[in-house]
Design a protein around this motif. Sequence first.
Motif, PDB file in Angstrom:
ATOM      1  N   ASP A   1     -11.769  51.147  57.932  1.00 30.00           N
ATOM      2  CA  ASP A   1     -11.000  50.946  59.157  1.00 30.00           C
ATOM      3  C   ASP A   1     -10.850  49.443  59.349  1.00 30.00           C
ATOM      4  O   ASP A   1     -11.844  48.693  59.311  1.00 30.00           O
ATOM      5  CB  ASP A   1     -11.699  51.555  60.376  1.00 30.00           C
ATOM      6  N   TYR A   2      -9.620  49.000  59.564  1.00 32.56           N
ATOM      7  CA  TYR A   2      -9.371  47.578  59.768  1.00 32.56           C
ATOM      8  C   TYR A   2      -9.935  47.113  61.117  1.00 32.56           C
ATOM      9  O   TYR A   2     -10.308  47.917  61.972  1.00 32.56           O
ATOM     10  CB  TYR A   2      -7.865  47.300  59.763  1.00 32.56           C
ATOM     11  N   ARG A   3      -9.957  45.824  61.297  1.00 30.01           N
ATOM     12  CA  ARG A   3     -10.298  45.233  62.596  1.00 30.01           C
ATOM     13  C   ARG A   3      -9.352  45.788  63.668  1.00 30.01           C
ATOM     14  O   ARG A   3      -8.145  45.939  63.444  1.00 30.01           O
ATOM     15  CB  ARG A   3     -10.221  43.712  62.538  1.00 30.01           C
ATOM     16  N   GLY A   4      -9.925  46.153  64.810  1.00 28.34           N
ATOM     17  CA  GLY A   4      -9.126  46.722  65.885  1.00 28.34           C
ATOM     18  C   GLY A   4      -8.925  48.218  65.788  1.00 28.34           C
ATOM     19  O   GLY A   4      -8.390  48.825  66.705  1.00 28.34           O
ATOM     20  N   TYR A   5      -9.370  48.827  64.692  1.00 27.66           N
ATOM     21  CA  TYR A   5      -9.232  50.267  64.486  1.00 27.66           C
ATOM     22  C   TYR A   5     -10.614  50.931  64.509  1.00 27.66           C
ATOM     23  O   TYR A   5     -11.603  50.338  64.074  1.00 27.66           O
ATOM     24  CB  TYR A   5      -8.596  50.564  63.125  1.00 27.66           C
ATOM     25  N   GLY A   6     -10.662  52.180  64.978  1.00 33.02           N
ATOM     26  CA  GLY A   6     -11.881  52.973  64.853  1.00 33.02           C
ATOM     27  C   GLY A   6     -13.112  52.347  65.477  1.00 33.02           C
ATOM     28  O   GLY A   6     -14.198  52.435  64.912  1.00 33.02           O
ATOM     29  N   GLY A   7     -12.962  51.722  66.627  1.00 31.26           N
ATOM     30  CA  GLY A   7     -14.095  51.117  67.301  1.00 31.26           C
ATOM     31  C   GLY A   7     -14.476  49.745  66.779  1.00 31.26           C
ATOM     32  O   GLY A   7     -15.476  49.163  67.233  1.00 31.26           O
ATOM     33  N   ASN A   8     -13.706  49.193  65.850  1.00 28.49           N
ATOM     34  CA  ASN A   8     -14.019  47.880  65.295  1.00 28.49           C
ATOM     35  C   ASN A   8     -13.507  46.746  66.181  1.00 28.49           C
ATOM     36  O   ASN A   8     -12.483  46.898  66.852  1.00 28.49           O
ATOM     37  CB  ASN A   8     -13.389  47.732  63.897  1.00 28.49           C
TER      38      ASN A   8
ATOM     39  N   ALA B   1     -14.002  55.085  68.647  1.00 27.82           N
ATOM     40  CA  ALA B   1     -14.988  55.158  67.563  1.00 27.82           C
ATOM     41  C   ALA B   1     -15.086  56.596  67.058  1.00 27.82           C
ATOM     42  O   ALA B   1     -15.299  57.511  67.845  1.00 27.82           O
ATOM     43  CB  ALA B   1     -16.339  54.678  68.052  1.00 27.82           C
ATOM     44  N   PRO B   2     -14.936  56.823  65.763  1.00 27.12           N
ATOM     45  CA  PRO B   2     -15.082  58.171  65.219  1.00 27.12           C
ATOM     46  C   PRO B   2     -16.533  58.648  65.326  1.00 27.12           C
ATOM     47  O   PRO B   2     -17.457  57.841  65.534  1.00 27.12           O
ATOM     48  CB  PRO B   2     -14.673  58.004  63.746  1.00 27.12           C
ATOM     49  N   PRO B   3     -16.770  59.945  65.165  1.00 25.27           N
ATOM     50  CA  PRO B   3     -18.141  60.456  65.171  1.00 25.27           C
ATOM     51  C   PRO B   3     -18.886  60.000  63.924  1.00 25.27           C
ATOM     52  O   PRO B   3     -18.280  59.448  62.998  1.00 25.27           O
ATOM     53  CB  PRO B   3     -17.940  61.976  65.174  1.00 25.27           C
TER      54      PRO B   3
ATOM     55  N   LEU C   1     -17.564  45.547  60.618  1.00 25.87           N
ATOM     56  CA  LEU C   1     -16.632  46.664  60.713  1.00 25.87           C
ATOM     57  C   LEU C   1     -17.304  47.962  60.281  1.00 25.87           C
ATOM     58  O   LEU C   1     -17.988  48.010  59.253  1.00 25.87           O
ATOM     59  CB  LEU C   1     -15.412  46.419  59.816  1.00 25.87           C
ATOM     60  N   GLY C   2     -17.076  49.022  61.054  1.00 25.70           N
ATOM     61  CA  GLY C   2     -17.558  50.334  60.667  1.00 25.70           C
ATOM     62  C   GLY C   2     -16.671  50.950  59.601  1.00 25.70           C
ATOM     63  O   GLY C   2     -15.451  50.777  59.597  1.00 25.70           O
ATOM     64  N   ALA C   3     -17.283  51.682  58.666  1.00 17.93           N
ATOM     65  CA  ALA C   3     -16.561  52.375  57.608  1.00 17.93           C
ATOM     66  C   ALA C   3     -17.395  53.577  57.191  1.00 17.93           C
ATOM     67  O   ALA C   3     -18.553  53.721  57.615  1.00 17.93           O
ATOM     68  CB  ALA C   3     -16.302  51.446  56.424  1.00 17.93           C
ATOM     69  N   TRP C   4     -16.822  54.448  56.366  1.00 19.60           N
ATOM     70  CA  TRP C   4     -17.547  55.613  55.856  1.00 19.60           C
ATOM     71  C   TRP C   4     -17.589  55.574  54.337  1.00 19.60           C
ATOM     72  O   TRP C   4     -16.549  55.399  53.681  1.00 19.60           O
ATOM     73  CB  TRP C   4     -16.873  56.915  56.283  1.00 19.60           C
ATOM     74  N   LEU C   5     -18.779  55.754  53.799  1.00 16.07           N
ATOM     75  CA  LEU C   5     -18.954  55.916  52.354  1.00 16.07           C
ATOM     76  C   LEU C   5     -19.188  57.395  52.084  1.00 16.07           C
ATOM     77  O   LEU C   5     -20.040  58.022  52.718  1.00 16.07           O
ATOM     78  CB  LEU C   5     -20.140  55.088  51.855  1.00 16.07           C
ATOM     79  N   VAL C   6     -18.428  57.944  51.140  1.00 15.40           N
ATOM     80  CA  VAL C   6     -18.498  59.377  50.846  1.00 15.40           C
ATOM     81  C   VAL C   6     -18.813  59.556  49.364  1.00 15.40           C
ATOM     82  O   VAL C   6     -18.014  59.173  48.504  1.00 15.40           O
ATOM     83  CB  VAL C   6     -17.187  60.095  51.195  1.00 15.40           C
TER      84      VAL C   6
ATOM     85  N   GLN D   1     -21.207  64.195  60.339  1.00 15.69           N
ATOM     86  CA  GLN D   1     -20.727  65.321  61.139  1.00 15.69           C
ATOM     87  C   GLN D   1     -19.421  65.895  60.619  1.00 15.69           C
ATOM     88  O   GLN D   1     -19.084  67.059  60.888  1.00 15.69           O
ATOM     89  CB  GLN D   1     -20.546  64.902  62.594  1.00 15.69           C
ATOM     90  N   VAL D   2     -18.670  65.092  59.887  1.00 18.71           N
ATOM     91  CA  VAL D   2     -17.335  65.534  59.476  1.00 18.71           C
ATOM     92  C   VAL D   2     -17.129  65.546  57.967  1.00 18.71           C
ATOM     93  O   VAL D   2     -16.138  66.092  57.484  1.00 18.71           O
ATOM     94  CB  VAL D   2     -16.245  64.652  60.134  1.00 18.71           C
ATOM     95  N   LEU D   3     -18.069  64.951  57.216  1.00 20.10           N
ATOM     96  CA  LEU D   3     -17.909  64.848  55.773  1.00 20.10           C
ATOM     97  C   LEU D   3     -19.229  65.133  55.069  1.00 20.10           C
ATOM     98  O   LEU D   3     -20.229  64.431  55.309  1.00 20.10           O
ATOM     99  CB  LEU D   3     -17.432  63.447  55.380  1.00 20.10           C
ATOM    100  N   ALA D   4     -19.244  66.112  54.201  1.00 21.69           N
ATOM    101  CA  ALA D   4     -20.431  66.343  53.372  1.00 21.69           C
ATOM    102  C   ALA D   4     -20.647  65.130  52.486  1.00 21.69           C
ATOM    103  O   ALA D   4     -19.730  64.673  51.809  1.00 21.69           O
ATOM    104  CB  ALA D   4     -20.232  67.593  52.527  1.00 21.69           C
ATOM    105  N   GLY D   5     -21.858  64.595  52.504  1.00 22.88           N
ATOM    106  CA  GLY D   5     -22.149  63.412  51.698  1.00 22.88           C
ATOM    107  C   GLY D   5     -21.668  62.121  52.303  1.00 22.88           C
ATOM    108  O   GLY D   5     -21.734  61.068  51.657  1.00 22.88           O
TER     109      GLY D   5
END
Length: 281
Positions: free
Chosen positions: A114-121, A41-43, A65-70, A47-51
């Motif tokens: 992040d697809y299923r099985g990736y990044g803690g998903n 799982a990413p942080p 599924l976890g993902a990041w919106l920037v 912590q790693v991306l402004a916004g």
Amino acid sequence: MVVRVSVVVRVALVVLLVLALLVALAWLLQRRLIYFPDRSAPPPAAQVLAGGQDVSLRTGDGLDLGAWLVRPPPGTTDRRVGVLVAPGNAGNRLARVPLAAALAGRGLTVLLVDYRGYGGNPGSPTEEGLAHDVDAARAYLVDRAGIPAERLYYFGESLGAAVVTALAARQPPAGLILRSPFIDLPAAGQEHYPFLPVRLLARDRFPVRDHIGGITAPTLVVYGTADSVVPPAQSRAVADNAAGPVRVVVVEGADHNDASLLDGQQLIDAVTELTTPLSPP
């Protein structure tokens, strides 16, 4: 003579048995040769991306599924244009931080999937499963992030190029960005496993060239001339088969995983140019 023939027959049978075992293993384990997820799982995004913010995507087959919106950072004009980023077959979204930061810096709202099985998903990746994943990502951008469907672009890296091309065939975007696309997965696989009948064995096929022939959205194809994973000729073939207007950007000397194909200036400038006709509403 009889003995010699018997020895030859036995050797032939052993060779056939070994080949049969190799084919059986390739059939059973082929997805381990296709997908190389970093399952950790990413942080938190902030912590790693402004916004950046952590978001959850609910797939049609019941996964969260976890993902990041920037969003564009402070001081950058928010152009109200969305980019859905579908990654390649390895790592997780943490490796795409430079890409998201560069695109957000051009005023674009970016969803790092992040697809299923990736990044803690949960789950395991398959062609059908990845289709569910990007369907959920598109729905999030339109229904919850406030990006109008007509202002949404799909960006796919390598395997992700295949995933978003299939998505574009189902749900047309404002434009399509394909980085290092292959003709189809068996064609790419045959380059790396020439001793196996890849086209006969393939369970996941990702027919990019077939899909792109029916997509009329403006398309950008970017590839490196030194790509050792996807032959440049395959990326050119995808561009040649596009039904809509297409621009090709060739990055001289770039290999498949070089930084110039992640967030290099040629790539980011080309994406900016593709999305420029959509001025802020």
